[in-house]
Enzyme design. Structure first.
Site, mmCIF file in Angstrom:
data_model
loop_
_atom_site.group_PDB
_atom_site.id
_atom_site.type_symbol
_atom_site.label_atom_id
_atom_site.label_comp_id
_atom_site.label_asym_id
_atom_site.label_seq_id
_atom_site.Cartn_x
_atom_site.Cartn_y
_atom_site.Cartn_z
ATOM 1 C CG HIS A 102 97.361 26.869 -73.056
ATOM 2 N ND1 HIS A 102 97.610 25.732 -72.344
ATOM 3 C CD2 HIS A 102 96.013 27.003 -73.124
ATOM 4 C CE1 HIS A 102 96.437 25.186 -71.999
ATOM 5 N NE2 HIS A 102 95.469 25.930 -72.477
ATOM 6 C CG HIS A 121 98.965 22.311 -70.911
ATOM 7 N ND1 HIS A 121 99.066 23.620 -70.491
ATOM 8 C CD2 HIS A 121 98.468 21.608 -69.865
ATOM 9 C CE1 HIS A 121 98.630 23.722 -69.241
ATOM 10 N NE2 HIS A 121 98.277 22.519 -68.830
HETATM 11 FE FE1 FES Z 1 101.847 26.112 -72.693
HETATM 12 FE FE2 FES Z 1 99.542 25.127 -71.829
HETATM 13 S S1 FES Z 1 100.847 26.528 -70.837
HETATM 14 S S2 FES Z 1 100.550 24.723 -73.699
#
Ligand code: FES
Length: 172
Positions: A102, A121
């Site tokens: 992500h 997140h």
């Molecule tokens: Fe891992 Fe956003 S950086 S879920």
């Protein structure tokens, strides 16, 4: 005129790609029974890098690694049960990038449910299922490193099946 030439070149490139794709698919379908099809790796030349030795691994004790280079942190795991993409005599050794797909937060290993978890997140990735995302914001599975183990038990990484976070190409 120039524009037409470019369109023609583009058309030829496209057709050539199609022919290669069909040839690749045909080759993949004639593997001997029991053989596993290799995941295509975007035609990159990956380095072979020694990650450790079978004798050094203990079930559920992760080893920090870097692959395909030192700026790409990863984890080498012995899971204790055969898993998808697992290497070694028991088919239970896997390796993954630990950069969350992500936004690149460093993932943490959770031995209780065999997942890699993101503190950013909260995305979660299943280490027993080839790094499949089980929850969260990421839009791809966790990059898994292809492993080879030689007669001496040395473990080598030789490829990656997804794009590592922050890179336009896994091999820089
Ligand atoms: Fe891992 Fe956003 S950086 S879920």
């Amino acid at each position: 005129m120039k524009c037409n030439r470019l369109v023609d070149v583009g058309r030829r490139q496209f057709l050539r790609g199609g022919v290669l794709g069909v040839a690749g698919a045909a080759a993949a379908t004639v593997l001997p029974s029991g053989a596993r099809a290799e995941t295509p790796r975007a035609m990159l030349d990956y380095p072979a890098a020694k990650l450790g030795n079978l004798a050094d691994l203990k079930v559920d004790v992760p080893v920090d690694i870097g692959y395909p280079d030192a700026d790409s942190p990863g984890i080498l795991l012995k899971l204790g049960t055969p898993v998808e993409g697992g290497a070694g005599p028991e088919g239970d050794i896997v390796a993954y990038s630990v950069l969350c797909p992500h936004k690149g937060y460093p993932l943490a290993w959770n031995a209780a449910d065999r997942t890699l978890n993101c503190p950013g997140h909260y995305s979660r990735f299943d280490a027993e299922k080839g790094g499949q995302q089980v929850w969260g914001h990421a839009t791809q599975n966790l990059p898994q490193f292809a492993l080879r183990i030689d007669e001496a038990g040395d473990i080598f990484a030789e490829g990656v099946d997804e794009l590592i976070y922050g890179r336009l190409s896994n091999v820089l």
